[in-house]
Design a protein around this motif. Structure first.
Motif, PDB file in Angstrom:
ATOM      1  N   GLY A 363       0.789  -1.210   0.000  1.00 21.74           N
ATOM      2  CA  GLY A 363       0.000   0.000   0.000  1.00 21.74           C
ATOM      3  C   GLY A 363       0.829   1.271   0.000  1.00 21.74           C
ATOM      4  N   ILE A 364       0.145   2.378  -0.288  1.00 23.37           N
ATOM      5  CA  ILE A 364       0.741   3.707  -0.161  1.00 23.37           C
ATOM      6  C   ILE A 364      -0.366   4.659   0.274  1.00 23.37           C
ATOM      7  CG2 ILE A 364       0.429   4.140  -2.652  1.00 23.37           C
ATOM      8  CD1 ILE A 364       2.847   6.041  -2.454  1.00 23.37           C
ATOM      9  N   ALA A 365      -0.115   5.401   1.339  1.00 28.36           N
ATOM     10  CA  ALA A 365      -1.115   6.325   1.861  1.00 28.36           C
ATOM     11  C   ALA A 365      -0.408   7.506   2.491  1.00 28.36           C
ATOM     12  CB  ALA A 365      -2.007   5.628   2.886  1.00 28.36           C
ATOM     13  N   VAL A 366      -1.012   8.692   2.314  1.00 27.40           N
ATOM     14  CA  VAL A 366      -0.424   9.915   2.863  1.00 27.40           C
ATOM     15  C   VAL A 366      -1.504  10.742   3.540  1.00 27.40           C
ATOM     16  CG1 VAL A 366       1.490  10.077   1.236  1.00 27.40           C
ATOM     17  CG2 VAL A 366      -0.725  11.049   0.622  1.00 27.40           C
ATOM     18  N   ARG A 367      -1.130  11.412   4.603  1.00 30.79           N
ATOM     19  CA  ARG A 367      -2.023  12.378   5.247  1.00 30.79           C
ATOM     20  C   ARG A 367      -1.394  13.762   5.123  1.00 30.79           C
ATOM     21  NH1 ARG A 367      -2.517  10.870  10.805  1.00 30.79           N
ATOM     22  NH2 ARG A 367      -4.115   9.388  10.106  1.00 30.79           N
ATOM     23  N   ASN A 368      -2.169  14.689   4.571  1.00 28.69           N
ATOM     24  CA  ASN A 368      -1.714  16.065   4.375  1.00 28.69           C
ATOM     25  C   ASN A 368      -0.386  16.114   3.621  1.00 28.69           C
ATOM     26  OD1 ASN A 368      -3.955  17.178   5.666  1.00 28.69           O
ATOM     27  ND2 ASN A 368      -2.982  17.062   7.683  1.00 28.69           N
ATOM     28  N   ALA A 369      -0.398  15.450   2.466  1.00 31.43           N
ATOM     29  CA  ALA A 369       0.787  15.472   1.601  1.00 31.43           C
ATOM     30  C   ALA A 369       0.820  16.772   0.800  1.00 31.43           C
ATOM     31  CB  ALA A 369       0.773  14.276   0.662  1.00 31.43           C
ATOM     32  N   ARG A 370       2.049  17.202   0.465  1.00 31.19           N
ATOM     33  CA  ARG A 370       2.228  18.441  -0.283  1.00 31.19           C
ATOM     34  C   ARG A 370       3.159  18.194  -1.464  1.00 31.19           C
ATOM     35  NH1 ARG A 370       3.183  18.541   4.754  1.00 31.19           N
ATOM     36  NH2 ARG A 370       5.446  18.567   4.415  1.00 31.19           N
ATOM     37  N   ALA A 441       4.721  15.106   3.893  1.00 30.28           N
ATOM     38  CA  ALA A 441       3.388  14.805   4.415  1.00 30.28           C
ATOM     39  C   ALA A 441       3.439  14.876   5.935  1.00 30.28           C
ATOM     40  CB  ALA A 441       2.937  13.417   3.960  1.00 30.28           C
ATOM     41  N   ASP A 442       2.255  14.927   6.554  1.00 33.43           N
ATOM     42  CA  ASP A 442       2.209  14.837   8.012  1.00 33.43           C
ATOM     43  C   ASP A 442       2.424  13.405   8.479  1.00 33.43           C
ATOM     44  OD1 ASP A 442       1.750  17.523   8.081  1.00 33.43           O
ATOM     45  OD2 ASP A 442      -0.370  17.391   8.624  1.00 33.43           O
ATOM     46  N   ALA A 443       1.989  12.459   7.655  1.00 34.42           N
ATOM     47  CA  ALA A 443       2.185  11.035   7.949  1.00 34.42           C
ATOM     48  C   ALA A 443       2.099  10.276   6.633  1.00 34.42           C
ATOM     49  CB  ALA A 443       1.129  10.531   8.928  1.00 34.42           C
ATOM     50  N   ALA A 444       2.816   9.165   6.562  1.00 34.25           N
ATOM     51  CA  ALA A 444       2.800   8.365   5.336  1.00 34.25           C
ATOM     52  C   ALA A 444       3.123   6.919   5.648  1.00 34.25           C
ATOM     53  CB  ALA A 444       3.794   8.917   4.325  1.00 34.25           C
ATOM     54  N   GLU A 445       2.493   6.024   4.905  1.00 39.34           N
ATOM     55  CA  GLU A 445       2.821   4.603   4.924  1.00 39.34           C
ATOM     56  C   GLU A 445       3.123   4.207   3.484  1.00 39.34           C
ATOM     57  OE1 GLU A 445      -0.312   2.373   6.735  1.00 39.34           O
ATOM     58  OE2 GLU A 445      -0.012   3.255   8.716  1.00 39.34           O
ATOM     59  N   VAL A 446       4.264   3.561   3.289  1.00 38.77           N
ATOM     60  CA  VAL A 446       4.703   3.248   1.930  1.00 38.77           C
ATOM     61  C   VAL A 446       5.203   1.817   1.876  1.00 38.77           C
ATOM     62  CG1 VAL A 446       6.179   3.928   0.004  1.00 38.77           C
ATOM     63  CG2 VAL A 446       5.392   5.663   1.637  1.00 38.77           C
TER      64      VAL A 446
END
Length: 612
Positions: A363-370, A441-446
């Motif tokens: 998976g790939i997920a981001v919170r508040n990515a810029r 990002a504020d948080a990310a899972e990659v």
């Protein structure tokens, strides 16, 4: 291994490197990713960078499955290299590649995160002093003295722990002694304790005196006939008088004691010319030996002061263990080079507010990515595909919690709504994480990816473009391993009906292959029912600002089809038209897309301008 065994090195380049560096040194430069050495050997910096990327990260380079992915990769490294504290650090950053070993990724993340904290912990004055020290290091092209002085500066600013422990392990007093000693050296000191040292002028008065005498003797020796003419005149008719005059002249011109000149003179000269030339020749040889003797004494003292001692004839180091490449100076040079590299990455992360991603299995997920490539105020966006836990935190808003588990998302919505930028940002996050670097990002899972397929929209509409695009995106998708698909407006390369069919096929193939994908399209209404593991998201335009700029909520709404809202664009054209006929044409289009909607948009924009 031969030079030609490395990617990008043919016979001509191999010969060029061998002539400039020697084969062994050239191979060492390639293996250590030393861009500077290859550039100094005559290679263009860009080519040297490409060679070293392949030589040191062949598997990682395979992650860059398309030219658009490679473009994002190059842009990311250019941004990071722009924060580099030294030219060599910039070169090391430019040759970073995705890492295939997850432990190596975690280790680099550890180091860069610690470097970020170190840089952020320095006050403005400390940062200025560190930058100044590295500037001086660069001006000296990384010379030994500059390395030692930079190490001293880093120690004074407490850059001595974590990834900078090598700086902390150096002895401060020894470094200061070494800096003083290195002031007496021209150029770098070879770490081999048996190599010669080029002692600088001013390091030793006696050595300077002997060098001046030798220089004078050489000048006279090169003009022996002129010396003979100077000492010979009509009154000097006997040989003994000429000998005495020659000795006096040489002593006066060189500063050498008369007795020493007399000792160098031959007793069996054949004639006046032979006497003068032999005297000068023998004196020059004697003075050369005297200079060498004094140079050896001074060099031994310098080596002792910097922690490397020259071996004697028996192979044992004088007064202690044999010195090695692990001398104080070479350790300082290596530690400073590594510190410049990590502090540069730490500065890049701190200045751009990058955070450490959490490495996951899928998976790939981001919170508040810029986006790192958009200037000005950027609305952060939360998004993801595949499993993730970013929605698990307490108090997480729905818009910051993308659904977990979907393998594919179809992203729809407004023109100029940031869909392509979102794809580019996801690509950047995946690439940065793969290189062991923090992400925007504020948080990310990659998760790990064997291939990243990023394909931007290309404004061409012909069979050749369709064929080349399919050749670009399909082969990486069907290969073994984990693939991330980021494809923008596939319909731009063929007619809409057939594009919808092809897009359905790509979505289904992505799910079947266990890959992850985000597909941007305006054809959501034309798609057949998507696989259960796919969803549709939408980005919405909300109207026009008082300045008639499109107002967009860039955060996608999950599970919702976005609208392109052409009435907003037509409204702006109507409002900005200065020609009556052109305005009438746009008003006609307004009737086609919904005149009431256009008028409402213009009214809202007018009210918005009043509020501002």
């Amino acid at each position: 291994m031969r030079l030609e065994d490395y990617w990008g090195i043919g016979p001509k380049t191999s010969e060029q490197l061998a002539d400039s560096l020697g084969t062994e040194r050239a191979i060492e430069a390639i293996e250590s990713a030393d861009v500077r050495a290859l550039v100094d050997a005559g290679l263009h910096r860009g080519r040297a960078t490409r060679i070293l990327r392949r030589a040191n990260g062949e598997a990682g380079m395979n992650v860059l499955a398309t030219s658009d992915t490679r473009s994002v990769y190059d842009d990311l490294l250019a941004l990071a290299a722009g924060e580099a504290l030294t030219a060599h650090a910039a070169d090391r950053i430019r040759v970073l590649t995705p890492l295939s070993d997850r432990d190596a990724v975690e280790t680099r993340l550890d180091d860069v995160t610690a470097a970020r904290e170190t840089w952020a912990g320095l006050d403005d004055g400390a940062r200025e002093r560190v930058v100044a020290a590295f500037d001086a290091y660069d001006e000296a092209r990384g010379g030994d003295r500059a390395a030692v002085e930079t190490a001293i500066a880093l120690r004074e600013e407490a850059v001595t722990s974590g990834p900078f422990a090598a700086i902390g392990a150096l002895d401060g007093e020894t470094l200061r002694d070494a800096a003083d000693a290195l002031a007496d050296v021209r150029g770098a000191i070879d770490p081999d304790p048996d190599a010669d040292i080029d002692v600088a002028r001013g390091a030793d008065d006696e050595l300077d005196r002997r060098r001046e005498q030798l220089s004078g003797a050489r000048d006279l020796s090169d003009a022996a006939f002129d010396v003979l003419e100077s000492v010979r005149d009509g009154s000097l008719r006997d040989f003994e008088a000429l000998q005495s005059a020659t000795i006096d002249h040489v002593a006066a011109e060189t500063g050498v004691d008369r007795a020493r000149v007399r000792a160098a003179a031959p007793d069996d000269a054949l004639d006046a010319a032979d006497f003068v030339s032999a005297t000068l020749r023998d004196l020059e040889a004697e003075l050369e030996a005297a200079v060498e003797e004094r140079e050896a004494t001074v060099a031994a003292d310098i080596r002792a002061r910097i922690g490397v001692e020259k071996t004697d004839d028996s192979g044992d180091a004088n007064d202690g263990e044999r010195g090695s490449s692990a001398s104080d100076v070479s350790r300082a040079a290596a530690a400073v080079a590594d510190a410049a590299f990590l502090l540069s990455l730490g500065r890049f992360a701190a200045d751009r507010d990058l955070v450490r991603p959490r490495l996951v299995d899928d998976g790939i997920a981001v919170r508040n990515a810029r986006s790192l490539f958009v200037s000005g105020d950027v609305q952060p966006v939360s998004y993801g595909v595949g499993p993730h836990s970013l929605a698990d935190g307490a108090g997480v808003a729905a818009t910051d919690a993308p659904p977990s588990g979907d393998r594919v998302s179809v992203l729809t919505g407004a023109n100029s709504g940031g869909k392509t930028t979102l794809l580019e940002t996801l690509c950047a996050v995946a690439l940065l994480a793969s290189m062991g670097l923090p992400v925007p990002a504020d948080a990310a899972e990659v998760g790990p990816f064997d291939r990243i397929v990023f394909h931007r929209r290309h404004a061409s509409f012909n069979a050749g473009v369709l064929e080349s695009t399919l050749k670009s995106v399909v082969p990486p998708l069907v290969e073994d391993g984990r693939t991330l698909m980021l494809v923008d407006e596939f319909e731009a390369i063929t007619e809409p009906g057939r594009a919808a069919d092809l897009l359905n096929g790509l979505v289904t193939l992505t799910v079947d292959r266990g890959a992850l994908g985000v597909y941007v399209t305006h054809l959501a209404d034309d798609l057949s029912p998507l696989p259960e593991a796919a969803r549709i998201d939408g980005i919405f335009a909300e109207g026009l600002t008082g300045d008639l700029e499109l107002r967009v909520d860039y955060q996608p709404r999950f599970g919702t089809v976005g609208k392109s809202t052409p009435e907003f664009i037509v409204s702006r054209l109507v409002a900005n038209a200065s020609d009556r006929g052109v305005r009438a044409g746009f008003e006609h289009l307004a009737g086609a897309v919904g005149e009431e909607a256009v008028q409402r948009t213009l009214s809202d924009a007018e009210w918005s301008a009043g509020d501002e």
